[in-house]
Design a protein around this motif. Sequence first.
Motif, PDB file in Angstrom:
ATOM      1  N   GLY A 354       0.850  -1.188   0.000  1.00 53.85           N
ATOM      2  CA  GLY A 354       0.000   0.000   0.000  1.00 53.85           C
ATOM      3  C   GLY A 354       0.882   1.233   0.000  1.00 53.85           C
ATOM      4  N   CYS A 359      -0.295  11.812  -4.260  1.00 52.36           N
ATOM      5  CA  CYS A 359      -0.800  11.683  -5.633  1.00 52.36           C
ATOM      6  C   CYS A 359      -0.125  12.632  -6.622  1.00 52.36           C
ATOM      7  N   SER A 367       3.242   3.659  -8.549  1.00 51.19           N
ATOM      8  CA  SER A 367       2.475   2.741  -7.716  1.00 51.19           C
ATOM      9  C   SER A 367       1.689   1.764  -8.593  1.00 51.19           C
ATOM     10  N   PRO A 373      -1.818  -0.523  -4.413  1.00 50.95           N
ATOM     11  CA  PRO A 373      -2.943   0.422  -4.293  1.00 50.95           C
ATOM     12  C   PRO A 373      -2.555   1.648  -3.459  1.00 50.95           C
ATOM     13  N   ILE A 374      -3.297   2.724  -3.690  1.00 45.07           N
ATOM     14  CA  ILE A 374      -2.919   4.027  -3.124  1.00 45.07           C
ATOM     15  C   ILE A 374      -3.938   4.484  -2.078  1.00 45.07           C
ATOM     16  N   GLY A 397      -7.413   3.043  -5.717  1.00 42.91           N
ATOM     17  CA  GLY A 397      -7.068   3.559  -4.396  1.00 42.91           C
ATOM     18  C   GLY A 397      -8.286   4.027  -3.624  1.00 42.91           C
ATOM     19  N   LEU A 423      -7.298   0.125   3.663  1.00 40.41           N
ATOM     20  CA  LEU A 423      -6.476  -0.149   2.477  1.00 40.41           C
ATOM     21  C   LEU A 423      -5.675  -1.445   2.652  1.00 40.41           C
TER      22      LEU A 423
END
Length: 471
Positions: A354, A359, A367, A373-374, A397, A423
């Motif tokens: 993660g 961003c 990523s 995943p973000i 994300g 997440l």
Amino acid sequence: MDASSSDSKYHVVLFPFMSKGHTIPLLHLARLLLRRPNFIVTVFTTSGNHSFIANSLSDTTAFIIDLPFPQNVPQIPAGVESTDKLPSMSLFGPFALSTKLMQPDFEKAIETLPRVNFMVSDGFLWWTLDSAIKFGFPRLVSFGMSIYSSCLCKAVVEHRLLFGPESDDELITLPQFPWIKVTRNDFDSTFRDPEPSGPHFEFIIATITAAGNSYGTIINSFYELEATFADYWNKENGNTAWFVGPLCLADAPRVEHEPSKKPTWIKWLDQKLEQGRSVLYVAFGSQVDISPQQLKEIAIGLKKSKVNFLWVMKAKDPEFGDESELEESIGDGGIIVREWVDQREILTHQSVNGFLSHCGWNSVLESICAGVPILAWPMTADQPLNARMVVEEIKVGLRVETCNGSVGGFVRWEGLKKMVKELMEGETGKVVRKNAEEYGEIAKKAMEEGSGSSRRNLDELVDALCNPRNP
Ligand SMILES: O=c1ccn([C@@H]2O[C@H](COP(=O)(O)OP(=O)(O)O[C@H]3O[C@H](CO)[C@@H](O)[C@H](O)[C@H]3O)[C@@H](O)[C@H]2O)c(=O)[nH]1
């Protein structure tokens, strides 16, 4: 450079803006171009940025030319030649505007070089278009943004969507893309001012006008990631956008370190992998300013989430009151690194599952390429739009909750802990991880030599610009 020996070669000039997030993709592009037979690449920069570029391209034949960075620019401290060294990002405007003072030296240097086939320069170096016209070579522009963000900016400007009765956080539907809702706070203040004026506005106008008058735009993205927006842009806009990324995949995967030369954080990740533990990578790019209070809150949220984390801070991030106490309280669960790291190496480490990210577009792409995943925490610039794309459009994300629901608002530890756990361990986390992995595979295919969409786009572009019928 010996001009006579270069006559039969194709010569590309690259001029990145002095910010890591803008420079790195163009250095990857340099590698791709240098793999072509008979290509030479000259990268323009300043002496303060030379070592970063030279280190990055040390195994290539790229030429690097240093121009003097403008001196005595009001508000810019002497010796600051890169945005990550600015004491505050509020000085971005004077910093970017001052680059125009480099134009005479840039043109003097161009006079001494072999004939240039084309140039790729950053959008923020708008004045390089005038030089390209003067010397008679095409200029391509690079903005380092997704085409999704560019389309959304174009949509709100064209329809004056940000001047209605809505409050700054109210959702506004885009008529061109009715499934997308944005808020005013997703956009830079210049877009929100009904009667903009002043140096920053003039800079934006100069940048956009020069981009529009350039040969085309290089997009560090791949068609399959944002096909709807790519098609829209290329239909509605005068100059073509060429999707040639993700450029971070231009480099071969990193060779394993000898155990004695491994950075401590990679050894720590190895240890977590052996223990079967998943790690959250935490980093907010090379330049955003984060307050000491917010940094402390992040530390508490991460600790309380009980996930393992690797947090990379920037050198200019404020120190905590008592750093050793903080590290102790974090215990074995996490580590904080205050050095320049190889972010791609971290993201591709098998233990990393993660990414808590601001961003920045490069971080989003890196990523995705790693299938990670973000947890999106946008702060400024194109980041709020990138976060919308990540969470709502391509669904790779989740998003942190700010306490006032506003972009740039304070994030409390409770909300951070909740979303970190979701997440890393939750059901929605699983869904976005799977999506990120799938896009990661498509990204790799896009960059396959010969067959990938991005590599074919680059071939087509370069052929058009270097074909003798099209000098
Ligand atoms: O220790 C570090 C810190 C950063 N990076 C790299 O630096 C780049 C950072 O780029 P990005 O994630 O895009 O963040 P910013 O530095 O904040 O980028 C600026 O430029 C981007 C591209 O235009 C914009 O999307 C962002 O909003 C803007 O802040 C990435 O390639 C990272 O891998 C490292 O390798 N090591």
